[in-house]
Design a protein around this motif. Structure first.
Motif, PDB file in Angstrom:
ATOM      1  N   ALA A 157      31.934  18.177 -21.608  1.00 27.82           N
ATOM      2  CA  ALA A 157      31.016  18.776 -20.637  1.00 27.82           C
ATOM      3  C   ALA A 157      31.748  19.149 -19.351  1.00 27.82           C
ATOM      4  O   ALA A 157      31.507  20.228 -18.789  1.00 27.82           O
ATOM      5  N   LYS A 158      32.639  18.296 -18.900  1.00 22.64           N
ATOM      6  CA  LYS A 158      33.388  18.589 -17.676  1.00 22.64           C
ATOM      7  C   LYS A 158      34.324  19.783 -17.874  1.00 22.64           C
ATOM      8  O   LYS A 158      34.448  20.636 -16.995  1.00 22.64           O
ATOM      9  N   ILE A 159      34.969  19.860 -19.021  1.00 24.85           N
ATOM     10  CA  ILE A 159      35.852  20.991 -19.309  1.00 24.85           C
ATOM     11  C   ILE A 159      35.052  22.287 -19.365  1.00 24.85           C
ATOM     12  O   ILE A 159      35.473  23.315 -18.827  1.00 24.85           O
ATOM     13  N   ARG A 160      33.911  22.256 -19.993  1.00 22.78           N
ATOM     14  CA  ARG A 160      33.079  23.463 -20.086  1.00 22.78           C
ATOM     15  C   ARG A 160      32.575  23.897 -18.713  1.00 22.78           C
ATOM     16  O   ARG A 160      32.493  25.082 -18.429  1.00 22.78           O
ATOM     17  N   ARG A 161      32.240  22.925 -17.851  1.00 25.88           N
ATOM     18  CA  ARG A 161      31.806  23.267 -16.481  1.00 25.88           C
ATOM     19  C   ARG A 161      32.933  23.883 -15.680  1.00 25.88           C
ATOM     20  O   ARG A 161      32.714  24.800 -14.916  1.00 25.88           O
ATOM     21  N   SER A 162      34.133  23.372 -15.867  1.00 28.51           N
ATOM     22  CA  SER A 162      35.260  23.894 -15.092  1.00 28.51           C
ATOM     23  C   SER A 162      35.680  25.294 -15.549  1.00 28.51           C
ATOM     24  O   SER A 162      36.230  26.061 -14.771  1.00 28.51           O
ATOM     25  N   ARG A 163      35.396  25.662 -16.781  1.00 28.39           N
ATOM     26  CA  ARG A 163      35.706  26.998 -17.288  1.00 28.39           C
ATOM     27  C   ARG A 163      34.742  28.046 -16.771  1.00 28.39           C
ATOM     28  O   ARG A 163      35.058  29.221 -16.731  1.00 28.39           O
TER      29      ARG A 163
END
Length: 79
Positions: free
Chosen positions: A72-78
């Motif tokens: 979830a954090k990786i997807r938010r940062s993208r």
């Protein structure tokens, strides 16, 4: 009881295969949580309650939760 153990071992094998064949990280984490809970039942059936307690905390809850939160954090940062 032997039939139950055999069925449980087959279910663990199928769940492990499902984890290995999953490509989506969130689905893989959910399959891993299911595998962790199956392993917990397996350890209880084979009379290893201390290992079952560790497995339910680490394999059934903590690790899949960390994977889902990381994805979830990786997807938010993208975005």
């Amino acid at each position: 009881m032997n039939l139950f153990r055999t069925v449980l071992l087959l279910m663990v094998g199928l769940a492990g295969t499902g984890v290995a064949l999953s490509r989506e990280p969130v689905r893989q984490a959910m399959a891993l949580a299911y595998l962790g809970l199956l392993l917990t039942v397996l350890f209880v059936v084979f009379q290893a309650p201390d290992v079952a307690l560790s497995q339910v905390v680490v394999g059934g809850v903590a690790f899949p939760l960390m994977v889902v939160l990381t994805v979830a954090k990786i997807r938010r940062s993208r975005e």
